[in-house]
Design an enzyme around this catalytic site. Structure first.
Site, mmCIF file in Angstrom:
data_model
loop_
_atom_site.group_PDB
_atom_site.id
_atom_site.type_symbol
_atom_site.label_atom_id
_atom_site.label_comp_id
_atom_site.label_asym_id
_atom_site.label_seq_id
_atom_site.Cartn_x
_atom_site.Cartn_y
_atom_site.Cartn_z
ATOM 1 N N GLU A 183 4.874 -1.423 0.802
ATOM 2 C CA GLU A 183 5.206 -1.239 -0.612
ATOM 3 C C GLU A 183 3.950 -1.043 -1.458
ATOM 4 O O GLU A 183 4.037 -0.886 -2.678
ATOM 5 C CB GLU A 183 6.000 -2.443 -1.132
ATOM 6 C CG GLU A 183 7.462 -2.417 -0.733
ATOM 7 C CD GLU A 183 7.667 -2.521 0.773
ATOM 8 O OE1 GLU A 183 8.386 -1.673 1.329
ATOM 9 O OE2 GLU A 183 7.105 -3.434 1.406
ATOM 10 N N ASN A 267 8.774 0.913 6.824
ATOM 11 C CA ASN A 267 9.187 2.039 5.987
ATOM 12 C C ASN A 267 8.032 2.960 5.605
ATOM 13 O O ASN A 267 6.882 2.549 5.515
ATOM 14 C CB ASN A 267 9.820 1.511 4.705
ATOM 15 C CG ASN A 267 8.867 0.622 3.922
ATOM 16 O OD1 ASN A 267 8.583 -0.490 4.334
ATOM 17 N ND2 ASN A 267 8.361 1.106 2.789
ATOM 18 N N ASP A 309 14.488 1.791 2.739
ATOM 19 C CA ASP A 309 13.586 0.722 3.156
ATOM 20 C C ASP A 309 14.150 -0.052 4.343
ATOM 21 O O ASP A 309 14.040 -1.267 4.422
ATOM 22 C CB ASP A 309 13.295 -0.242 1.991
ATOM 23 C CG ASP A 309 12.275 -1.318 2.364
ATOM 24 O OD1 ASP A 309 11.242 -0.969 2.949
ATOM 25 O OD2 ASP A 309 12.520 -2.508 2.085
#
Length: 582
Positions: A183, A267, A309
């Site tokens: 992220e 991800n 995700d």
């Protein structure tokens, strides 16, 4: 034992290198390199588990999420705390008295770039040392008898958004580690270190050209979509692979007979899928690599061009089974996308992919091509809210590891029941800052329960029984030869259930929510003990551990919206609980 149970157990078993040992120790989080989390101890059983009592407790002195597994080596227990990642050694001959502590003193700045709480998933014991990762990107080795640091190796850069939270995997004389930070727009990697010296032996990136990904002549994936030159570059827009995610923060397994390491990849970055057209190799999938060289043998992508995700970092349980009349070496992987995969671990062929929770984001997996079949109406869009996508980003199951019973032949799955609404947002990459580009609101899935603990028949591809829980079951689980399965809840209940039927046999209320990994061991006195760390937090418990405002449903990447009532039932904590029969 039922006829079904006998049939399952006879058709599948752990490989010879993962047979349950009898020494009663617990030297790695997954119990063995096949990741079965099964104990051959049976002193505690379905008849007497109701009599379990607290044997001793120990405070970690922290109040953030505690996800690690205690380790037991000889007459000592070792536990790793969340940041500041203190390692404690407890004397099992003296009611858990503190023997020593090791303080790695990680950089305070690492807390600011940790995506989903400052957790740590534990250590591994090898060559007389405890080896684990610190939040600020060091892998450290500590002498098990004295607590003295033996070596320390820098692995990443926090100013790039990299942290390290995974528990290392032991593969003979090497340990595998990886980075967190999908992220934050990091470029994910996995690396092997020498157990004795801490020297980096190889590092494989999960985006970029084949030379960086360690893809060469030995790479023979099963599916055509994984074949081609430099797919880690060409399946994403120009240069996006340089901050394309694909971190390695979950679980890994090892087959010493094949000398292959298996690990999941997270991800792609950012979450906004519109701005990264293509499959985005090598993310949201699994690599099989030669343990000595790091060279990739095969790859399979669970979620090509990951829209939600879903990652691929969940555990891989290595089993030998009879599949359609033929013996197969397989790995079993319950993925965040909602399917339990059975994959031939020699070549990456998907043999089965069956749903274990409500799914609206896809319709299944095409076994001919290996492709996940997305539902076009649920594809996220920029500037438009798409509703009722199931599972939510934490998946039908996140990192919380399953267990496989050698006796029942069943897989025990702690998991989630969450859906979400999403809107994609424009986002640009700035080093060391969040790189998401999505507005997320999570919520309970069908039925209103947000979690479930289920027993799964691998060969039939279906649930045998299931227990609904109010909140996501974010703890790991362990199953024993005494036909007991243990797991914890986010309210703080530590539970023992009958491994054959799911009947609740015993429970104990701890001081905080449980998101850690229970273990069981034989103490120096010959008695069987069960241990678990209590301390709510992680992504699911961020509303409590981080003191987040429940009115902001987008907080913790949208998880707060689904957990607004968690502060009503539990508080922060950080305590070890150990149980035994009187």
């Amino acid at each position: 034992m039922s006829t079904l149970t006998l049939w399952c157990a006879s058709a599948q078993s752990p490989p010879s290198f993962a047979k349950a040992d009898q020494d009663g120790q617990w030297t790695m989080p997954a119990k063995d390199v096949a990741s079965t989390r099964y104990s051959s101890l049976d002193q505690i059983n379905a008849q007497n588990v109701k009599d379990l009592k607290v044997a001793f407790t120990f405070s970690t002195g922290t109040d953030r999420g505690v996800e690690s597994a205690p380790l037991v080596v000889g007459d000592t227990m070792y536990i790793v705390a969340p940041y500041p990642n203190t390692l404690f050694a407890l004397d099992l001959k003296n009611d858990g008295a503190l023997k020593w502590r090791y303080d790695p003193k990680p950089s305070r700045a690492s807390q600011g770039v940790a995506c989903c709480d400052v957790v740590n998933r534990g250590a591994v014991f090898a060559d007389g040392k405890l080896i684990y990762n610190t939040l600020d990107d060091y892998t450290v080795a500590v002498a098990a008898d004295t607590g003295q640091e033996v070596w320390r190796t820098k692995m990443g850069e926090i100013n790039k958004g990299e942290t390290m939270t995974m528990a290392p995997l032991l593969a003979r004389d090497k340990v595998l580690v990886g980075d967190s930070g999908g992220e934050m727009g990091v470029r994910g990697w996995a690396a092997a270190l020498d157990v004795k010296t801490g020297k980096i032996l190889w590092r494989a990136y999960n985006t970029g050209p084949d030379s960086d990904v360690l893809i060469g002549s030995e790479f023979k994936p099963f599916y055509d979509s994984e074949k081609g030159k430099d797919l880690g570059v060409t399946t994403s827009p120009a240069d996006m692979w340089r901050h394309g995610g694909g971190s390695v923060w979950g679980w890994a397994s090892y087959d010493p007979d094949l000398n292959l390491i298996y690990y999941g990849v997270s991800n792609p970055g950012p979450w906004n899928s519109t701005i990264r057209p293509g499959d985005n190799k090598w993310t949201s999938g699994i690599f099989a690599r030669d343990a000595d060289t790091g060279q990739a043998r095969w790859f399979y992508q669970y979620s090509p061009h990951d829209l939600y995700d879903y990652d691929g970092v969940n555990e891989e349980i290595l089993l030998d089974l009879t599949w359609k009349g033929q013996p197969r070496k397989v790995l079993v992987h319950p993925d965040r996308n909602g399917y339990v995969y059975v994959i031939d671990r020699t070549n990456g062929e998907v043999l089965s992919a069956e749903p274990f929770q409500a799914i609206t984001s896809s319709t299944g997996v095409d076994l001919k091509t290996g492709r996940l079949q997305y539902v076009e109406a649920k594809r996220p869009k920029t500037g438009e809210t798409v509703r009722d996508i199931c599972p939510a980003p934490p998946g039908a199951k996140d990192w919380q590891p399953t267990a496989f019973s050698h006796k029942t032949g069943l897989l025990y799955i702690p998991h989630n029941n969450l859906c979400f609404d999403t809107e994609e947002l424009d986002v640009g990459y700035i080093e060391g800052t969040p790189y998401v580009g999505a507005n997320i609101h999570m919520k309970a899935g069908p039925g209103g329960n947000r979690g479930e603990y289920a027993a799964w028949d691998i060969l039939k591809g279906k649930k045998v029984w299931a227990i609904k829980e109010r909140f996501p079951v974010w703890s790991g689980t362990v199953v024993t030869a005494g036909d007991i399965a243990f797991y914890g809840t986010m309210e703080g209940w530590f539970k023992a259930v009958n491994a054959n039927t799911g009947e609740l046999l015993w429970q104990f209320k701890t001081g905080s929510g449980i998101i850690s990994q229970p273990v069981t061991y034989r103490g120096p006195d010959g008695k069987q003990y069960v241990a678990v760390l209590s301390g709510v937090g992680g992504w699911s418990g961020a509303i409590v551990a981080g003191g987040l405002n429940k009115m902001d449903g987008t907080a913790a990447l949208g998880f707060v919206n689904a957990m607004k009532d968690l502060p009503d039932v539990t508080t922060k904590g950080g305590m070890l609980y150990v149980f035994a029969l009187p």
